[in-house]
Write a protein that holds these residues in place. Structure first.
Motif, PDB file in Angstrom:
ATOM      1  N   ARG A   1      20.791  57.282  51.899  1.00 58.39           N
ATOM      2  CA  ARG A   1      19.789  57.465  50.852  1.00 58.39           C
ATOM      3  C   ARG A   1      20.406  57.416  49.469  1.00 58.39           C
ATOM      4  O   ARG A   1      19.737  57.238  48.475  1.00 58.39           O
ATOM      5  CB  ARG A   1      19.079  58.805  51.054  1.00 58.39           C
ATOM      6  N   LEU A   2      21.731  57.617  49.407  1.00 55.16           N
ATOM      7  CA  LEU A   2      22.383  57.631  48.102  1.00 55.16           C
ATOM      8  C   LEU A   2      22.946  56.261  47.739  1.00 55.16           C
ATOM      9  O   LEU A   2      23.711  56.123  46.802  1.00 55.16           O
ATOM     10  CB  LEU A   2      23.529  58.655  48.104  1.00 55.16           C
ATOM     11  N   ARG A   3      22.541  55.248  48.504  1.00 54.14           N
ATOM     12  CA  ARG A   3      23.159  53.944  48.352  1.00 54.14           C
ATOM     13  C   ARG A   3      23.050  53.420  46.923  1.00 54.14           C
ATOM     14  O   ARG A   3      23.929  52.760  46.416  1.00 54.14           O
ATOM     15  CB  ARG A   3      22.527  52.946  49.322  1.00 54.14           C
ATOM     16  N   ASN A   4      21.953  53.760  46.268  1.00 51.62           N
ATOM     17  CA  ASN A   4      21.755  53.177  44.946  1.00 51.62           C
ATOM     18  C   ASN A   4      22.143  54.119  43.809  1.00 51.62           C
ATOM     19  O   ASN A   4      21.899  53.835  42.647  1.00 51.62           O
ATOM     20  CB  ASN A   4      20.303  52.745  44.790  1.00 51.62           C
ATOM     21  N   GLU A   5      22.727  55.255  44.148  1.00 54.42           N
ATOM     22  CA  GLU A   5      23.132  56.189  43.091  1.00 54.42           C
ATOM     23  C   GLU A   5      24.424  55.712  42.424  1.00 54.42           C
ATOM     24  O   GLU A   5      25.047  54.748  42.858  1.00 54.42           O
ATOM     25  CB  GLU A   5      23.371  57.578  43.697  1.00 54.42           C
ATOM     26  N   GLY A   6      24.857  56.448  41.423  1.00 51.35           N
ATOM     27  CA  GLY A   6      26.096  56.101  40.716  1.00 51.35           C
ATOM     28  C   GLY A   6      27.321  56.366  41.585  1.00 51.35           C
ATOM     29  O   GLY A   6      27.246  57.019  42.634  1.00 51.35           O
ATOM     30  N   TRP A   7      28.505  55.890  41.125  1.00 50.47           N
ATOM     31  CA  TRP A   7      29.717  56.016  41.946  1.00 50.47           C
ATOM     32  C   TRP A   7      30.142  57.462  42.137  1.00 50.47           C
ATOM     33  O   TRP A   7      30.638  57.849  43.182  1.00 50.47           O
ATOM     34  CB  TRP A   7      30.860  55.190  41.352  1.00 50.47           C
TER      35      TRP A   7
ATOM     36  N   GLU B   1      28.215  60.207  42.319  1.00 51.79           N
ATOM     37  CA  GLU B   1      27.409  60.829  43.370  1.00 51.79           C
ATOM     38  C   GLU B   1      27.872  60.367  44.746  1.00 51.79           C
ATOM     39  O   GLU B   1      27.971  61.158  45.680  1.00 51.79           O
ATOM     40  CB  GLU B   1      25.915  60.464  43.198  1.00 51.79           C
ATOM     41  N   ARG B   2      28.142  59.071  44.843  1.00 52.07           N
ATOM     42  CA  ARG B   2      28.553  58.555  46.151  1.00 52.07           C
ATOM     43  C   ARG B   2      29.904  59.123  46.565  1.00 52.07           C
ATOM     44  O   ARG B   2      30.136  59.429  47.731  1.00 52.07           O
ATOM     45  CB  ARG B   2      28.589  57.022  46.121  1.00 52.07           C
TER      46      ARG B   2
ATOM     47  N   ASP C   1      29.483  62.574  47.729  1.00 52.58           N
ATOM     48  CA  ASP C   1      28.843  62.510  49.046  1.00 52.58           C
ATOM     49  C   ASP C   1      29.888  62.235  50.130  1.00 52.58           C
ATOM     50  O   ASP C   1      29.905  62.878  51.180  1.00 52.58           O
ATOM     51  CB  ASP C   1      27.780  61.412  49.029  1.00 52.58           C
TER      52      ASP C   1
END
Lengths: 323, 324, 327, 295
Positions: free
Chosen positions: B173-179, B181-182, B185
């Protein structure tokens, strides 16, 4: 002189690990062309500091370190030319007493087994006679029968050295190499062991090749003395000559350095011959006289040309400017 | 130093060539026709496929020629073709090697720092409570199967205190977040696998550094430091620790293979998308080319880790620094 | 008041045989500029005496059970660990037996000397290193500047012991304890170290406590001597008195059993005198004299009563036979 | 400390064999004795437990996922198929222990032989053998064992062989180090001086003195081998026809979130076994350590 053991050109060099695969291999030249002769029933002392090659020379002579070249004649037969099994059997006549009373006895064996083992391995006598021999040896070196079943760690340093002596005597050898046998012991115990060695020599007509760094001990026990420095004998003489008229500057320095009760601080004692520095490395030793760097008398010639052992009175000395 | 590094690298290459040769003979020693072994469990490989494999690997040629071809291909990075995934093995492994390195390094850092800290504290009072606790933890850590440890952690964190994710490496779900956040994660996902792996090795380092520290604290030079008037703190951290660390470095190098093995198990437990899960898939599908490829790459990682360890040891111990 | 006074010092050790008394009422004193030799066989307590003065008796298993050690009047036994650290290395310094293992292998020689200086004097690291080089030069290490950057494994045994000495004298201590400083070294190097210690003493006026098993070293180095046996001082006096007129049967035996290069010339030396038996283990010491079983002059009183150090203050001995004037 | 010279026995002393002294030390060590007791208990349970208990570990006897304690007949509950977990534990221990012991034996055999030859002869032989050892150390042990078992057969024998083949390098290095150390001691030269041949020196003089650390390492190797076997079985690489603790965990792992017990108990069994083994190993280590003996 009727020589029991005679070494000619005895040389031992150990290859050093290469610093990289393409480098020339270095050698540690432990013993460099040493000649000596030990007469039957006498004691030849080899004295020198650590790195002088004294222990290696003696051990190489009876093939306990290798690989040695040259010639070592024992009763006329070249030991270095013998096959392994022939040499093994010859060990009946050639025994050793080691330096460290703590590591020279196998901690897992009972001392009775330790003393008996040479008889078993070299096939001396039968079963019953071996047991009797072990008891005899025990009383000979001043240990009690009830100590036979004990293990080495239950003995003191001096007693262990007695066990070591009993083991060396077991097969009635002709020659015993004594490798610093008292240097790990307290002085009081040292005197006990030295007197025991002298007594046994008289009783059994033994010959000793005696290695020590301690001139006092050497003087006490050896009729002939060879002084080694960096793999070579630099002076060889009967006891009286060596101690009263040392010829090589190194021998003189050794005598001056040896602590003595006669040299008192209270009397303002000042050492006459002071040596500087440490012995050079036995890896790739210098071409001329090895002692030249530390010698107070050294001249240009000493650094270029190696002095050979030459007679001077009763002594043999390897020095361009002896005396 | 540079000369040493070069020689060390050359030796590493030699070891890798050895691994390749080993792989080659493993396939041929396995029971059955090598072509069928290579084809694996593809569900009844057709005659054409087998023929293609034979031609590909030159199986009709003399053994030495086959070995030469194989060696040549492997050294160029061609690890063969996975018949199950139908993709080059090198590509498959390339996609999975990153997560494994991340997991292994994280576990290594955690276990060494915490382990050494525990060991040093325990050595200060060898008969104290803490020292006893370290021994207990060390013995337990040694005895716990690493995969079971992982499962227990999953049970604990999935149902009882659900604060850590128990599966995978990233939340899709975080695929499109910023680096940032990823990355957070990923670290969040990394926590449990890294911890389960670290516990086992932490035990080793705690025990080792305690023993090593006790050894060093009895050394003559520590007495010299005290005789100079050095404080206990300086004795412990300046004089003792640097010497006590030397065996830790050695063991860290030796344990790297073990760490990789542990990572394999932990990955399958947590579904971590690394080489371990890949190897597991390879085994399930009897995809030997892939499995041997993983073995090859894992061995390469160990070789590299050993070189790094050797260099570290040389930096830490001046007695070795002079040698080239 | 002497510079260093040890008064009725008692040190016990826990062993598997129960507690043993390693030092039993040892009293010694050393004056500034003087060298006191402490001589005895292994296990006689000479090294423990040295470590007690340094406050470095390993504890556990060791424990100072009684007595006092006073440096210029200040008691060291009751001193705080902090105060002891302050004194160690600055007022009292020590040289150990094993130069091969007494230096830290991961620091350079210069660093280790500089550390000793910085611990006690408020100087910069650069200044401390400069002084370290000067000290290395003073103790006779050639090319001191370069050698300061060497690690211990690059130095020979003799050089390492010189580094230890440089470290010990770096803060000009009042008392220098040398525990068998040359036992691990070759004789020619030993002579160099002895000469160096004597020179340094002349320069600084430090008191030296030399622990040794070697009577020859005592002759060359010591002004006064204490002979120890089984945890006690059994004879004490000026070096000449002890060496030429030993009173205690043990001292007499110890001197007579040394094979000596200086005794007479050439010729066949007579057999050495022997002290029979070995030192009894400390946990088996009974009530009487610890030496009685090895002693030729022992009589019934020796088994019953432990002799005390008696006789003229300049040369007392702990022996009933001496006290009663027996042969 | 420099206490007195080791006692000179005045009266006839009792011979103190180093091995017996070690045993005396071991007996005084409470954790080690507890570990030994636990180990004996586990071995007895795996040998005779199944016989006494009587349940069949493969038979479906009840509903799946019966929690422990719910039915007195199945004190630890049932697994995902409804098989009795207690019966599984009692039956599954045997193969695990047997593989562990066999693998440890093989490890010692290979490791000690190679290490002894390398350490004793040195030189080119040492060089060659150590390169060979280093090569095996490059292969991550579990992965290599997986490859071996996958390529060949997943029988218990093969698993034991695979574990032995991947574990020996450490033993070889340890043995070599011990041999190198002992070879330099004077009693080894003394043995040669009294006419002992190479074989006798290696096996009768050096090896007995190298044994203490090797025995400790052998003990710990058993533990490692048990963990290995469990790991392989867990991955499904064990013998599918033989119940084992690792297999029980592997088979039930898909359901851990609904039933914790089928994986927890076998894991606990593995843990306790290895824990007991390592307590014994630590105890042996202390018992053989002369430094601790003085206390």
């Amino acid at each position: 002189m009727n020589a029991l053991l005679e070494a000619k050109g005895l040389t031992v060099r150990f290859p050093m690990p290469k610093r990289n695969p393409f480098a020339k291999r270095d050698f540690l030249e432990a013993v460099r062309g040493v000649d000596f002769a030990l007469a039957e029933g006498r004691t030849l002392g080899i004295v020198g500091e650590s790195g002088s090659g004294k222990t290696t020379a003696a051990m190489a002579a009876i093939r306990l370190t290798g690989p040695a070249t040259g010639e070592v004649r024992f009763r006329g037969e070249d030991l270095l030319a013998l096959g392994p099994e022939e040499m093994r059997l010859r060990r009946r006549d050639l025994q050793v007493i080691f330096q460290d009373p703590y590591s020279s006895l196998n901690p897992r064996d009972r001392v009775s087994h330790i003393v008996r083992e040479p008889l078993d391995l070299l096939g001396v006598g039968d079963d019953a006679s071996r047991d009797a021999r072990v008891e005899e040896l025990f009383s000979l070196v001043g240990l009690r029968r009830d100590q036979l079943p004990l293990f080495p760690h239950q003995f003191s340093g001096g007693q262990r050295q007695r066990i070591s002596i009993a083991r060396a005597l077991a097969t009635n050898p002709k020659l015993i190499v004594c490798d610093e046998p008292v240097s790990a012991l307290d002085v009081a115990i040292q005197a006990q062991i030295l007197n025991l060695l002298v007594r046994l020599q008289g009783e059994f007509g033994l010959s000793y090749l005696f290695i020590s760094h301690d001139l006092g001990v050497i003087r006490q026990i050896c009729q002939d003395v060879a002084v080694m420095y960096l793999g070579r004998i630099v002076e060889q003489a009967p006891r009286a000559a060596l101690f009263s008229r040392p010829l090589h500057p190194y021998t003189q320095a050794l005598l001056a350095a040896a602590p003595s009760l006669a040299r008192r601080k209270s009397a303002g004692y000042q050492r006459p011959a002071k040596l500087k520095g440490d012995p050079p490395s036995p890896i790739n030793p210098p071409p001329g006289c090895a002692f030249a760097e530390r010698c107070p008398k050294a001249q240009a010639k000493c650094r270029e040309e190696r002095p050979r052992l030459a007679p001077d009175g009763d002594s043999l000395v390897a020095c361009w400017f002896p005396g | 130093m540079a000369g040493y590094l070069l020689r060390r690298l050359a030796y590493g290459l030699l070891l890798m060539a050895g691994v390749v040769i080993l792989n080659f003979f493993l396939i041929r020693l396995a029971p059955g026709d090598p072509a069928e072994v290579i084809a694996g469990d593809m569900g009844g490989a057709t005659a054409e496929v087998l023929a293609a494999i034979r031609a590909d690997y030159g199986l009709d040629q003399p053994l030495l020629v086959q070995l030469g071809r194989y060696l040549g291909a492997m050294m160029q990075g061609d690890l063969g073709e996975s018949y199950f995934f139908n993709r080059p093995v090198a590509e498959l492994i390339g996609a999975r090697i990153g997560p494994t390195i991340l997991l292994v390094l994280a576990a290594q850092v955690i276990s060494i720092t915490i382990g050494v800290a525990m060991g040093v504290m325990a050595a200060r009072k060898p008969n104290g409570v803490l020292s006893g606790a370290v021994s207990v933890v060390a013995t337990i850590g040694y005895a716990v199967p690493v995969f079971w440890m992982g499962i227990m952690l999953i049970i604990l964190f999935a149902s009882i205190i659900p604060i850590f994710p128990v599966e995978g490496m990233a939340d899709i779900r975080l695929r499109n977040e910023g680096w940032l956040e990823r990355m957070i994660d990923i670290l969040h996902h990394l926590a449990l696998p890294a911890f389960s792996l670290a516990v086992i090795f932490l035990a080793i380092y705690a025990r080792l550094s305690r023993a090593s520290m006790l050894d060093v604290l009895g050394a003559d030079y520590v007495r010299t430091a005290r005789a100079k008037g050095a404080s206990e703190r300086s004795v412990l951290f300046r004089h003792a620790l640097r010497n006590a660390a030397l065996p830790v470095i050695t063991v860290a190098g030796l344990q790297f293979g073990g760490l990789l093995s542990g990572a394999l198990l932990v990955e399958t437990v947590f579904n971590w998308p690394g080489m371990g899960t890949l190897a597991f898939d390879a085994i399930l599908r009897r995809d030997y080319t892939l499995l041997l490829g993983v073995l090859f790459c894992a061995a390469a990682m160990v070789v590299i880790a050993n070189i790094v360890t050797d260099l570290a040891y040389r930096l830490a111990d001046p007695r070795l620094r002079g040698e080239t | 008041m002497a510079l260093l006074e040890i008064d009725e010092l008692k040190v016990t050790f826990r062993t598997r045989h129960g507690p043993v008394t390693a030092l039993d009422g040892v009293s010694l004193r050393v004056e500034a500029g003087e060298t006191l030799g402490i001589v005895g066989e292994s296990g006689c307590g000479k090294s423990i005496t040295a470590l007690s003065v340094m406050g470095l008796v390993p504890s556990p298993p060791g424990n100072i059970a009684g007595g006092a050690i006073r440096l210029a009047g200040e008691d060291l036994v009751g001193a705080s660990p902090r105060r002891l650290r302050k004194l160690r290395g600055s007022e009292i310094a020590m040289i150990f037996q094993e130069p091969m293992t007494s230096l830290n292998p991961v620091f350079t020689a210069g660093d280790q000397i500089a550390e000793a200086i910085m611990l006690h004097q408020n100087v910069s690291r650069a200044e401390a290193l400069t002084r370290a080089v000067a000290l290395l030069d003073r103790v006779g290490i050639p090319e001191a500047r370069r050698r300061a950057e060497d690690y211990p494994h690059q130095l020979s045994g003799g050089m390492r012991q010189r580094v230890m000495i440089a470290m010990a004298v770096s803060c000009q201590p009042k008392v220098l304890i040398a525990d068998e400083p040359t036992t691990a070294l070759d004789v020619t190097v030993q002579a160099q170290i002895f000469d160096l210690l004597n020179d340094l003493q002349r320069e600084t006026g430090a008191a030296i406590m030399l622990i040794t098993h070697d009577m020859g070293a005592i002759a060359e180095m010591a002004d006064r001597v204490a002979v120890m046996y089984a945890g006690r001082v059994i004879e004490e006096g000026r070096a000449d008195d002890i060496l030429d007129h030993p009173k205690h049967p043990y001292t007499r035996g110890l001197i007579a059993c040394i094979p000596n290069v200086g005794k007479g010339e050439g010729g066949e030396p007579p057999p050495l005198a022997e002290i029979p038996g070995v030192v009894p283990p400390l946990h088996l010491l009974g009530a009487g004299c610890a030496f009685r079983e090895r002693c030729g002059s022992a009589f019934d009183r020796c088994a019953a009563e432990r002799p005390r150090l008696l006789g003229p203050a300049a040369h007392p001995a702990a022996c009933h036979a001496v006290e009663e004037g027996r042969p | 400390m420099s206490a007195a010279d080791p006692a000179a026995p005045r009266r006839p002393a009792r011979a103190e064999s180093p091995l017996r002294e070690a045993w005396v030390m071991f007996r005084r060590n409470r954790p080690a004795m507890a570990g030994l007791a636990l180990l004996v208990l586990i071995i007895l349970a795996t040998l005779y437990g199944a016989l006494l208990y009587g349940g069949d570990p493969y038979e479906i006897v009840w509903a799946p996922h019966e929690p422990p304690g719910a039915t007195p007949e199945f004190p630890l509950g049932t697994d995902y198929l409804g098989r009795d977990i207690v019966a599984g534990l009692l039956t599954g221990g045997g193969p695990t222990l047997a593989v562990g012991a066999a693998a440890a034996l093989l490890t010692m055999l290979i490791g000690v032989t190679i290490g002894a030859l390398a350490g004793y002869f040195g030189g080119a032989i040492d060089n060659l053998l150590m390169r060979f050892t280093e090569f095996f150390q490059v292969l991550p042990a579990l992965l290599f064992a997986m490859v071996l078992v996958t390529l060949f057969s997943p029988s218990l024998t093969m698993i034991a062989i695979a574990i032995g083949l991947v574990s020996w390098p450490q033993t070889a290095r340890l043995t070599r180090a011990e041999f190198l150390k002992i070879r330099k001691l004077e009693y080894v030269t003394a043995a040669r001086a009294i006419g002992a041949r190479d074989g006798r020196i290696m096996w009768r003089v050096i090896l007995p003195n190298a044994l203490p650390p090797l025995i400790v390492s052998a003990t710990l190797t058993i533990g490692v081998a048990i963990l290995f076997e469990a790991g392989l079985s867990f991955l499904g690489l064990g013998d599918p026809n033989t119940m084992s603790w690792g297999l029980m965990i592997g088979a039930n792992r898909a359901y851990i979130l609904s039933a914790w017990w089928p994986v927890t108990f076998p894991g606990l069994a593995i843990f306790l076994t290895v824990f007991a083994v390592s307590l014994v190993g630590d105890g042996l280590n202390d018992a053989f350590n002369p430094k601790l003996r003085e206390r």
